[in-house]
Design a protein around this motif. Structure first.
Motif, mmCIF file in Angstrom:
data_model
loop_
_atom_site.group_PDB
_atom_site.id
_atom_site.type_symbol
_atom_site.label_atom_id
_atom_site.label_comp_id
_atom_site.label_asym_id
_atom_site.label_seq_id
_atom_site.Cartn_x
_atom_site.Cartn_y
_atom_site.Cartn_z
ATOM 1 N N THR A 1 0.832 -1.190 0.000
ATOM 2 C CA THR A 1 0.000 0.000 0.000
ATOM 3 C C THR A 1 0.868 1.242 0.000
ATOM 4 O O THR A 1 2.091 1.147 -0.016
ATOM 5 N N ARG A 2 0.207 2.382 -0.025
ATOM 6 C CA ARG A 2 1.002 3.590 -0.233
ATOM 7 C C ARG A 2 0.399 4.795 0.432
ATOM 8 O O ARG A 2 -0.774 4.832 0.784
ATOM 9 N N PHE A 3 1.255 5.804 0.584
ATOM 10 C CA PHE A 3 0.795 7.131 0.993
ATOM 11 C C PHE A 3 1.132 8.008 -0.204
ATOM 12 O O PHE A 3 2.269 8.012 -0.673
ATOM 13 N N ALA A 4 0.133 8.729 -0.705
ATOM 14 C CA ALA A 4 0.298 9.406 -1.995
ATOM 15 C C ALA A 4 -0.081 10.887 -1.919
ATOM 16 O O ALA A 4 -1.039 11.320 -2.540
ATOM 17 N N PRO A 5 0.663 11.649 -1.157
ATOM 18 C CA PRO A 5 0.280 13.050 -0.975
ATOM 19 C C PRO A 5 0.736 13.958 -2.114
ATOM 20 O O PRO A 5 1.678 13.634 -2.829
ATOM 21 N N SER A 6 0.068 15.075 -2.246
ATOM 22 C CA SER A 6 0.581 16.144 -3.099
ATOM 23 C C SER A 6 1.609 16.906 -2.270
ATOM 24 O O SER A 6 1.437 17.047 -1.055
ATOM 25 N N PRO A 7 2.645 17.389 -2.911
ATOM 26 C CA PRO A 7 3.723 18.019 -2.133
ATOM 27 C C PRO A 7 3.395 19.446 -1.717
ATOM 28 O O PRO A 7 4.029 20.396 -2.136
ATOM 29 N N VAL B 1 -5.541 0.027 -1.918
ATOM 30 C CA VAL B 1 -5.545 1.487 -1.996
ATOM 31 C C VAL B 1 -6.273 1.998 -0.749
ATOM 32 O O VAL B 1 -7.467 1.783 -0.592
ATOM 33 N N ILE B 2 -5.485 2.598 0.136
ATOM 34 C CA ILE B 2 -6.068 3.107 1.382
ATOM 35 C C ILE B 2 -6.022 4.620 1.278
ATOM 36 O O ILE B 2 -4.935 5.200 1.189
ATOM 37 N N ARG B 3 -7.169 5.253 1.243
ATOM 38 C CA ARG B 3 -7.164 6.704 1.001
ATOM 39 C C ARG B 3 -8.401 7.336 1.616
ATOM 40 O O ARG B 3 -9.296 6.649 2.098
ATOM 41 N N GLY B 4 -8.460 8.656 1.575
ATOM 42 C CA GLY B 4 -9.560 9.400 2.162
ATOM 43 C C GLY B 4 -10.871 9.130 1.433
ATOM 44 O O GLY B 4 -10.882 8.868 0.232
ATOM 45 N N ASP B 5 -11.979 9.184 2.168
ATOM 46 C CA ASP B 5 -13.248 8.796 1.540
ATOM 47 C C ASP B 5 -13.809 9.849 0.586
ATOM 48 O O ASP B 5 -14.841 9.631 -0.038
ATOM 49 N N GLU B 6 -13.086 10.972 0.435
ATOM 50 C CA GLU B 6 -13.523 11.917 -0.601
ATOM 51 C C GLU B 6 -13.341 11.301 -1.988
ATOM 52 O O GLU B 6 -13.883 11.799 -2.967
ATOM 53 N N TRP B 7 -12.605 10.178 -2.062
ATOM 54 C CA TRP B 7 -12.383 9.521 -3.350
ATOM 55 C C TRP B 7 -13.389 8.402 -3.621
ATOM 56 O O TRP B 7 -13.369 7.800 -4.691
ATOM 57 N N LEU B 8 -14.225 8.107 -2.641
ATOM 58 C CA LEU B 8 -15.147 6.972 -2.822
ATOM 59 C C LEU B 8 -16.015 7.145 -4.079
ATOM 60 O O LEU B 8 -16.241 6.199 -4.831
ATOM 61 N N THR C 1 -3.985 13.213 -15.259
ATOM 62 C CA THR C 1 -4.880 13.607 -14.169
ATOM 63 C C THR C 1 -4.659 12.631 -13.016
ATOM 64 O O THR C 1 -4.056 11.563 -13.198
ATOM 65 N N TYR C 2 -5.187 12.979 -11.855
ATOM 66 C CA TYR C 2 -5.074 12.087 -10.699
ATOM 67 C C TYR C 2 -5.592 10.689 -11.046
ATOM 68 O O TYR C 2 -4.961 9.679 -10.736
ATOM 69 N N HIS C 3 -6.749 10.650 -11.709
ATOM 70 C CA HIS C 3 -7.407 9.363 -11.973
ATOM 71 C C HIS C 3 -6.528 8.424 -12.806
ATOM 72 O O HIS C 3 -6.363 7.253 -12.489
ATOM 73 N N ILE D 1 4.882 10.666 -4.479
ATOM 74 C CA ILE D 1 4.600 12.099 -4.494
ATOM 75 C C ILE D 1 3.744 12.426 -5.710
ATOM 76 O O ILE D 1 4.141 12.193 -6.851
ATOM 77 N N GLU D 2 2.555 12.951 -5.445
ATOM 78 C CA GLU D 2 1.605 13.216 -6.530
ATOM 79 C C GLU D 2 1.647 14.691 -6.907
ATOM 80 O O GLU D 2 0.870 15.500 -6.409
ATOM 81 N N ASP D 3 2.579 14.989 -7.792
ATOM 82 C CA ASP D 3 2.822 16.397 -8.130
ATOM 83 C C ASP D 3 2.398 16.727 -9.560
ATOM 84 O O ASP D 3 3.085 17.456 -10.254
HETATM 85 N N1 GLU Z 1 -2.895 12.753 -4.061
HETATM 86 C C1 GLU Z 1 -4.152 12.283 -3.579
HETATM 87 C C2 GLU Z 1 -4.545 13.106 -2.372
HETATM 88 O O1 GLU Z 1 -3.688 13.743 -1.797
HETATM 89 C C3 GLU Z 1 -3.974 10.830 -3.210
HETATM 90 C C4 GLU Z 1 -5.185 10.070 -2.956
HETATM 91 C C5 GLU Z 1 -4.781 8.606 -2.953
HETATM 92 O O2 GLU Z 1 -4.262 8.153 -1.933
HETATM 93 O O3 GLU Z 1 -4.956 7.941 -3.959
HETATM 94 O O4 GLU Z 1 -5.673 13.150 -2.004
#
Ligand code: GLU
Length: 552
Positions: free
Chosen positions: A36-42, A249-256, A232-234, A72-74
């Protein structure tokens, strides 16, 4: 001319996807291992909610001998800030949650599945976009911003679902020749998905946290590659999580709500879909209602808040595990000294609605965590914190030997003191043990039952002249206080006094100790008085008692 020719025209230099499929082989991990991953924008800012995701991601990976990587999602370069990447890396480090793979500073990374920074993966995304075009599953779109605005306006006026789909998806129906001609003419374009979906149909999906959900299929021809050539992010999510061999994929529920699109992308790309776990945000009570913990309104939303306050990292992580699984609390009760590694986190047990943020609980956990530290550990951590945030405390701690005695009071026993929740409490907690501080503080002696000047003077002098002996052990010391109580006309035992207060109208031994405590420390609530006296020593005691008498 066919789709392949169009694909070649759009991305002449992109490699065949087989190159990447071959390069990023499935991981050789044991069965059931979670990747799994942590995928933040910088953006440089790490929200407590993101740290919460990292705690969960890291724990699940560790428990299953899997991998947690940092990506890093830049791709949204407008949002980028200077030093944004290093800020994230350091925050993870601060909480002992560094990723197993990914960026380790602004430039370098570890791991075989990189680059772990999306802006360096342009070629990869373009290869997959080229592949989709060659299959007739994606196409170049030449619509200008004004045309899209106009379209949106029309949809709004007619109260129709907004977006680029069906009849509205103008460029979807261009022939390859038409598209090729526009490209040759130098018209600018983006790449869109040719969505195979139908709004009327439903998809069923099982989310590890949210359970079974169903949504209408996606029918939007979403953008895959933007005008700047970045995805794009998608699209990046699908390509990266496939090639990096993410299992969860473990992420915030704003992506559900993006699930229908994401599942569709995995399907058209021919990828196996990962499992999804959408985490509910941490909530905050506000005016009787609830809202998300907010970066803008709540200082405690930033993980730097905890570092600045000096709340130990274990306490923050423990708190987050606490809200992650409701059985954590009973596990902790049964295993008060166990390492957090021994707790087995269950993703299915995560709550569907968001936990309520509770600073009191965090501080409470922090007190327990610190109470288990040795004096030396407290000394080291408080000093590290003070070096950055409190120069005065740093100076005070220079005498390690003395500081260790102070921190050692009521510590290392079965019931250690629990009065420090954070390193920023330390000064206030120990300053009275330092003459340099005590003599500069405005002391408000709050005697309780005994307030008479002469009586206080008598107690203090009798004690110092007739009873005090630095060599006494605790039991002897206490017996002497009792003897003194009796001599001065107080009950030897609180119990006796309670049974018959009229026998001892002056009070009991506790009232005497209070006088000795308040006059010595200026506080009515302190740890063990015997130990305090041992640390302060006769000279300081004498001086303090004189000052206290003068102040009466
Ligand atoms: N870059 C996305 C965010 O910061 C990542 C979401 C994800 O973990 O896929 O919300």
């Amino acid at each position: 001319m066919d789709y392949q020719d169009l694909a070649n025209l759009v991305f002449p230099n992109a490699k065949d996807i087989s190159f990447y499929e071959e390069k990023y082989k499935p991981r050789n991990l044991k069965e059931g291992a979670i990747v799994t991953r942590f995928a933040p924008s910088p953006t440089g800012f790490v929200h407590l909610g993101s740290l919460y995701q990292v705690v969960i991601a890291k724990k699940l990976a560790k428990q299953t001998e899997g991998v947690m990587f940092l990506r890093i999602e830049d791709t949204d370069q407008k949002r980028e800030v200077e030093n944004g990447v290093i800020g994230i890396i350091n925050s993870l480090k601060d909480f002992d949650l560094s990723a197993d793979e990914g960026m380790i500073d602004e430039e370098n990374e570890i791991g075989e599945y990189g680059p772990y920074k999306q802006s360096l993966r342009k070629d990869i995304y373009q290869a997959y976009a080229k592949y989709l075009i060659s299959q007739g599953k994606a196409y170049p779109c030449f619509c200008k911003t004004e045309e899209l605005d106009e379209m949106r306006q029309k949809q709004e006026n007619a109260k129709i679902r907004p977006g680029y789909y069906g009849v509205w998806a103008k460029c979807r129906n261009l022939t390859v020749e038409e598209a090729a001609e526009k490209i040759k003419k130098g018209e600018s374009y983006i790449i869109r998905l040719k969505s195979p979906g139908n709004e009327e149909r439903k998809i069923k999906h099982h989310d590890l946290i949210k359970g079974n959900v169903d949504f209408p299929e996606n029918d939007q021809d979403v953008v895959l590659i933007k005008g700047d050539g970045l995805p794009t992010y998608h699209f990046a999510h699908a390509v990266d999580d496939h090639l990096m061999r993410t299992t969860h994929v473990i992420r915030g529920d704003e992506w559900l709500s993006s699930i229908p699109l994401h599942l569709q992308l995995f399907q058209v790309l021919g990828f196996k879909t990962p499992k999804y776990a959408h985490i509910s945000p941490i909530m905050k009570e506000d005016n009787g209602g609830k809202r998300k913990l907010s970066k803008r309104k709540d200082p405690e939303a930033s993980v730097s808040f905890y570092t600045e306050q000096g709340i130990p990292k274990e306490a923050v992580v423990e708190y987050l595990l606490n809200i992650a699984n409701s059985n954590f609390e009973s596990w902790r009760k049964a295993n008060p000294n166990a390492s957090l590694d021994d707790f087995e986190l269950k993703i299915e047990k995560m709550s569907v609605s968001g936990a309520l943020f509770d600073i009191v609980k965090i501080l409470d956990i922090a007190k327990t965590v610190i109470s288990k530290y040795s004096a030396e550990q407290i000394y080291n951590e408080a000093l590290e914190w003070a070096k950055v945030y409190d120069k005065h405390l740093e100076e005070l701690l220079q005498n390690k030997n003395y500081a260790m005695q102070v921190f050692g009071i009521e510590r290392g026993n079965a019931k250690p003191r629990k009065d420090i929740a954070k390193w920023s409490d330390v000064y206030q907690n120990i300053s009275y043990m330092y003459d340099s501080e005590f003599s500069n503080q405005k002391v408000n002696y709050e005697y309780q039952k005994i307030t008479d000047k002469e009586e206080i003077t008598k107690i203090v002098n009798t004690y110092m002249n007739e009873y005090y002996d630095a060599k006494d052990d605790k039991q002897t010391w206490f017996n002497k206080i009792k003897d003194m109580a009796e001599k001065l006309g107080y009950a030897r035992e609180v119990k006796e006094w309670k049974k018959s207060p009229e026998t001892w109208p002056k009070g009991h031994v506790g009232d005497i100790s209070t006088v000795l405590r308040v006059a010595l420390t200026g506080r009515s609530n302190t740890p063990d008085l015997y130990e305090i006296m041992q640390v302060l020593g006769k000279e300081t005691m004498q001086k303090r008692y004189e000052t206290a008498i003068q102040a009466l």
